[in-house]
Design an enzyme around this catalytic site. Structure first.
Site, PDB file in Angstrom:
ATOM      1  N   ASP A   7       0.836  -1.200   0.000  1.00 50.20           N
ATOM      2  CA  ASP A   7       0.000   0.000   0.000  1.00 50.20           C
ATOM      3  C   ASP A   7       0.871   1.251   0.000  1.00 50.20           C
ATOM      4  O   ASP A   7       1.142   1.852   1.042  1.00 50.20           O
ATOM      5  CB  ASP A   7      -0.990   0.014   1.166  1.00 50.20           C
ATOM      6  CG  ASP A   7      -2.200  -0.879   0.916  1.00 50.20           C
ATOM      7  OD1 ASP A   7      -2.266  -1.496  -0.165  1.00 50.20           O
ATOM      8  OD2 ASP A   7      -3.068  -0.955   1.797  1.00 50.20           O
TER       9      ASP A   7
ATOM     10  N   ASN B  48      -3.199  -4.360  -1.265  1.00 48.52           N
ATOM     11  CA  ASN B  48      -4.464  -4.401  -1.994  1.00 48.52           C
ATOM     12  C   ASN B  48      -4.733  -3.106  -2.757  1.00 48.52           C
ATOM     13  O   ASN B  48      -5.422  -3.104  -3.778  1.00 48.52           O
ATOM     14  CB  ASN B  48      -5.622  -4.688  -1.045  1.00 48.52           C
ATOM     15  CG  ASN B  48      -5.745  -3.674   0.080  1.00 48.52           C
ATOM     16  OD1 ASN B  48      -4.810  -3.504   0.872  1.00 48.52           O
ATOM     17  ND2 ASN B  48      -6.882  -2.999   0.179  1.00 48.52           N
TER      18      ASN B  48
ATOM     19  N   HIS C  28       1.673  -8.314   2.873  1.00 49.68           N
ATOM     20  CA  HIS C  28       0.723  -7.249   3.193  1.00 49.68           C
ATOM     21  C   HIS C  28      -0.355  -7.670   4.200  1.00 49.68           C
ATOM     22  O   HIS C  28      -0.503  -7.051   5.248  1.00 49.68           O
ATOM     23  CB  HIS C  28       0.063  -6.712   1.926  1.00 49.68           C
ATOM     24  CG  HIS C  28      -0.754  -5.485   2.174  1.00 49.68           C
ATOM     25  ND1 HIS C  28      -0.204  -4.311   2.645  1.00 49.68           N
ATOM     26  CD2 HIS C  28      -2.088  -5.234   2.038  1.00 49.68           C
ATOM     27  CE1 HIS C  28      -1.144  -3.395   2.790  1.00 49.68           C
ATOM     28  NE2 HIS C  28      -2.298  -3.931   2.423  1.00 49.68           N
TER      29      HIS C  28
ATOM     30  N   HIS D 209     -10.278  -6.323   8.744  1.00 47.28           N
ATOM     31  CA  HIS D 209      -9.623  -7.291   7.845  1.00 47.28           C
ATOM     32  C   HIS D 209      -9.432  -8.657   8.488  1.00 47.28           C
ATOM     33  O   HIS D 209      -8.407  -9.320   8.265  1.00 47.28           O
ATOM     34  CB  HIS D 209      -8.276  -6.734   7.359  1.00 47.28           C
ATOM     35  CG  HIS D 209      -8.402  -5.450   6.602  1.00 47.28           C
ATOM     36  ND1 HIS D 209      -9.158  -5.318   5.467  1.00 47.28           N
ATOM     37  CD2 HIS D 209      -7.853  -4.222   6.832  1.00 47.28           C
ATOM     38  CE1 HIS D 209      -9.078  -4.081   5.015  1.00 47.28           C
ATOM     39  NE2 HIS D 209      -8.310  -3.390   5.832  1.00 47.28           N
TER      40      HIS D 209
ATOM     41  N   HIS E 255      -4.798  -0.906   9.790  1.00 46.81           N
ATOM     42  CA  HIS E 255      -4.268   0.426  10.066  1.00 46.81           C
ATOM     43  C   HIS E 255      -4.105   0.665  11.566  1.00 46.81           C
ATOM     44  O   HIS E 255      -4.780   1.491  12.189  1.00 46.81           O
ATOM     45  CB  HIS E 255      -5.169   1.482   9.434  1.00 46.81           C
ATOM     46  CG  HIS E 255      -5.252   1.342   7.950  1.00 46.81           C
ATOM     47  ND1 HIS E 255      -6.256   1.910   7.200  1.00 46.81           N
ATOM     48  CD2 HIS E 255      -4.460   0.683   7.059  1.00 46.81           C
ATOM     49  CE1 HIS E 255      -6.073   1.599   5.918  1.00 46.81           C
ATOM     50  NE2 HIS E 255      -4.993   0.858   5.814  1.00 46.81           N
TER      51      HIS E 255
END
Length: 433
Positions: free
Chosen positions: A170, A203, A287, A297, A326
């Site tokens: 990202d 992603n 990731h 997620h 995050h």
């Protein structure tokens, strides 16, 4: 100036990439960098490792006549060496990229500052090559984006010296709005042009449009070329490299990873080639986290964990760094969902400055394997002192500086008598022929 693409995709971004589990306290705006130089002026300059003793210099120009040439040397203003590489470009809907230049230079001396100029003119840049021996320091930041939080994170990274930056996916958060790739390149240039940046995809690098664009990573692969061929990989989405006495594996969460896939077979061959006497430290980046107690997620890395965790466990990987969520979270050494002294430490560090905000909600009660968690922006440092000991520290952002909020001393599994690497067969019983 707001781009046409920004208008076209604003509604798309708001309705498809904002997850309901995120809470967004005081979001900070995007920071859009425009190009103010001439068409031949190099922009978005960044460097990456490209095999032992080599670096790749990448940059973009609007002028099609600029040659992919880098002049370089060890003294300011004196370029006694030069190399020529390749130029490419791509289209995406109505967007056409500038001329993207990649030049591999070397052989270079370790721990040495080189001054360089791109395309035969323009400003002088400089970078320092990593050392050939310990100590070596990595800066680690995931899910960067290009917000005011990103600016804060980058300033904290740049305030203290390091040798290589590791980014577990990202990057730009362009999400098909291609000019945001250009803005991101300009934003990180002051940092990425002076130290090698080694990245893998997330992603938000997936930019597929049904029928029209099936190459999901066109922009990422064209702009951020990594040294995959040097590690015998067939894809820019997964590769490995070595720095001093550390072997680093960059895996692709969004490339096929199942048993028998190209990535799976490459990973088994790569770990089988590692000599832990020469590179006693082994790290991996990807990731989507395999372990995650955040409510964001959930389970998105589980299929990859099932396919690949055993390979990394038997190779005695010391730590695995991920992004996507995050927030910051560190787990103990773990394997197959249980604490294991021979397993890797798992760290989620998807808090570089993304535009979506922080993921504040965690499981309650917390699982016993989760040691520390905090939904704050920041970055980390991994300083490998010698063949047996390394120090990990996570630095929380604030308005004036960064604060060390979590730290850990690591002992290399290669130095553990109880955790010797286990040879992985060249083909498992479940693997396709």
């Amino acid at each position: 100036m707001v781009t046409l693409f920004t208008h076209l995709f604003l509604l798309f971004l708001l309705t498809t990439t904002v997850s309901p589990e995120y809470t967004r306290p005081g979001p900070r705006p995007l920071v859009l960098r425009q190009h103010s130089g001439s068409d031949s002026y190099p922009q978005q300059v960044h460097v990456s490792l490209s095999g032992k003793g080599y670096m790749r210099v990448s940059w973009i120009t609007s002028d099609k006549n600029v040659q992919p040439t880098v002049q370089y040397g060890k003294t300011r203003g004196k370029y006694n060496l030069s190399a020529t590489g390749e130029t490419t470009s791509y289209h995406y809907l109505i967007y056409k990229s500038g001329q993207i230049h990649h030049v591999r230079i070397g052989p270079l001396d370790p721990g040495t500052t080189y001054y360089y100029r791109c395309g035969g003119s323009g400003p002088e840049f400089h970078f320092r090559t990593p050392p050939s021996a310990f100590p070596v320091e990595f800066a680690v930041a995931g899910d960067l984006g290009q917000t005011e939080w990103t600016v804060s994170t980058l300033s904290h990274i740049g305030a203290r010296d390091y040798d290589v930056l590791l980014l577990p996916g990202d990057l730009s958060y362009a999400d098909m709005d291609q000019p945001l790739w250009d803005s991101f390149g300009r934003l990180v240039e002051p940092y990425a042009s002076t130290r090698p940046w080694m990245v893998t995809q997330g992603n938000h690098e997936v930019e597929t449009l049904p029928v029209i664009y099936r190459n999901a990573f066109m922009a990422y692969n064209t702009r951020w070329l990594m040294p995959y061929r040097a590690s015998k990989s067939t894809s820019n989405l997964y590769y490995s490299f070595e720095v001093a006495g550390a072997h680093i594996i960059m895996l692709g969460s969004y490339a096929d990873f199942y048993i028998g896939s190209d990535q799976y077979r490459w990973l088994k061959a790569d770990v089988a080639s590692i000599d832990r006497r020469r590179t006693p430290w082994l790290f991996a980046l990807l990731h989507a986290p395999w372990y995650n107690s955040n409510l964001a997620h959930r389970g998105e890395g589980e299929a990859m964990r099932v396919a690949m965790e055993e390979v990394l466990y038997k190779a005695r990987v010391d730590a695995i760094f991920t992004g996507h969520v995050h927030a910051y979270e560190r787990f103990t050494r773990v394997y197959n969902n249980k604490a294991d002294v021979c397993g890797p430490v798992h760290v989620t560090i998807g808090d570089g400055g993304n535009r979506e905000g922080l993921a504040n909600s965690f499981e309650n009660p917390s699982p016993s394997i989760s040691v520390y968690k905090e939904p704050s922006f920041g970055h980390a440092r991994l300083r490998v002192f010698n063949s047996t000991h390394a120090h990990w520290s996570w630095h929380r952002n604030n308005d004036t500086g960064s604060v060390v909020a979590d730290e850990l001393w690591l002992e290399s599994l290669a130095s553990s008598k109880a955790c010797k690497p286990i040879r992985v067969p060249s083909k498992s019983q479940n693997e396709e022929p």
